[in-house]
Motif scaffolding. Structure first.
Motif, PDB file in Angstrom:
ATOM      1  N   LEU A   1      23.844  96.421  43.904  1.00 41.38           N
ATOM      2  CA  LEU A   1      23.149  95.841  45.061  1.00 41.38           C
ATOM      3  C   LEU A   1      24.104  95.111  46.001  1.00 41.38           C
ATOM      4  O   LEU A   1      23.803  94.929  47.172  1.00 41.38           O
TER       5      LEU A   1
ATOM      6  N   ASP B   1      24.674  97.314  48.871  1.00 39.49           N
ATOM      7  CA  ASP B   1      23.505  97.704  49.662  1.00 39.49           C
ATOM      8  C   ASP B   1      23.346  96.758  50.857  1.00 39.49           C
ATOM      9  O   ASP B   1      22.406  95.989  50.949  1.00 39.49           O
TER      10      ASP B   1
ATOM     11  N   LYS C   1      20.142  96.836  52.890  1.00 36.41           N
ATOM     12  CA  LYS C   1      18.918  96.457  52.143  1.00 36.41           C
ATOM     13  C   LYS C   1      17.937  97.619  52.041  1.00 36.41           C
ATOM     14  O   LYS C   1      16.752  97.481  52.283  1.00 36.41           O
TER      15      LYS C   1
ATOM     16  N   GLN D   1      14.993  98.234  46.788  1.00 37.06           N
ATOM     17  CA  GLN D   1      14.203  97.117  46.263  1.00 37.06           C
ATOM     18  C   GLN D   1      14.453  97.006  44.762  1.00 37.06           C
ATOM     19  O   GLN D   1      14.262  97.970  44.029  1.00 37.06           O
ATOM     20  N   LEU D   2      14.877  95.838  44.310  1.00 36.33           N
ATOM     21  CA  LEU D   2      15.065  95.601  42.883  1.00 36.33           C
ATOM     22  C   LEU D   2      13.718  95.302  42.239  1.00 36.33           C
ATOM     23  O   LEU D   2      12.957  94.473  42.728  1.00 36.33           O
TER      24      LEU D   2
ATOM     25  N   LEU E   1      21.687  87.501  43.175  1.00 34.23           N
ATOM     26  CA  LEU E   1      20.728  88.145  44.092  1.00 34.23           C
ATOM     27  C   LEU E   1      20.668  87.451  45.454  1.00 34.23           C
ATOM     28  O   LEU E   1      20.710  88.137  46.488  1.00 34.23           O
TER      29      LEU E   1
ATOM     30  N   HIS F   1      19.155  90.073  48.160  1.00 37.31           N
ATOM     31  CA  HIS F   1      18.057  90.815  47.545  1.00 37.31           C
ATOM     32  C   HIS F   1      17.157  89.883  46.737  1.00 37.31           C
ATOM     33  O   HIS F   1      17.627  88.875  46.212  1.00 37.31           O
ATOM     34  N   GLU F   2      15.899  90.239  46.667  1.00 39.84           N
ATOM     35  CA  GLU F   2      14.940  89.538  45.820  1.00 39.84           C
ATOM     36  C   GLU F   2      14.374  90.551  44.849  1.00 39.84           C
ATOM     37  O   GLU F   2      14.269  91.738  45.165  1.00 39.84           O
TER      38      GLU F   2
END
Length: 178
Positions: free
Chosen positions: A121, A124, A127, A130-131, A166, A171-172
């Motif tokens: 990630l 990425d 974005k 999606q994690l 994260l 990222h979330e």
């Protein structure tokens, strides 16, 4: 197989840039980690010996997409847990999830099949992925994964993954119970 080592390798010779960038980021964020080098492991089933050395089960990481190949997901779940796309599809409200093409994995995460990892990630930047984390992973204090290559595995705390890594990579995680 070598033994468990704290932190990055002393010599970067022969290691891919994406692996070294992983260590650079973890060090920059002050995230302690332990590492074990090993032969290439292409499947989660091949990770048993590494799990023993790390003292934690390596997560199964699956790169998925919707039918239109417009929405992409990285799913982390316990290594031994069975996965059914139908279950995750209903939890996410997405119809027809399937495995994404390796080309997307390389383009978005700079990783290849067999080395899929949450660490990807960091690559990425747009974005696109999606994690999604299975609740069971979050019930442990530590998590193990590859540092973007499948010839090394690392262990770090779940707290640092969620609280430092994260946010740093923008990222979330969406948490699901599978």
């Amino acid at each position: 197989m070598t033994e468990l080592v704290h932190g990055r390798p002393g010599d970067a010779a022969g290691r891919l840039d994406k692996e070294i960038r992983t260590y650079d980021l973890l060090d920059q964020l002050g995230i302690p980690y332990e590492r074990v080098d090993h032969e290439a492991l292409a499947t989660i089933d091949a990770c048993g010996e590494v799990d023993e050395v790390l003292g934690v089960e390596i997560c199964k990481n699956l790169f998925l997409c919707n039918r239109q190949q417009t929405d992409f997901y990285l799913l982390m779940l316990p290594g031994g847990k069975q996965f059914k796309t139908k279950d995750l599809s209903s939890r996410l409200g997405v119809s027809r999830l399937s495995f994404a093409k390796p080309e997307f994995m390389e383009e978005f995460l700079d990783i290849t099949p067999g080395a899929v990892s949450v660490m990807g990630l960091m690559n990425d930047t747009k974005k696109r992925v999606q994690l999604v984390i299975d609740q069971e992973v979050l019930e442990h204090t530590e998590v193990a994964c590859h540092p973007c290559v499948n010839t090394t595995s690392i262990k770090l705390s779940v707290r640092d993954l969620l609280g430092k890594f994260l946010p740093a990579v923008g990222h979330e995680a969406v948490c699901v119970k599978l």
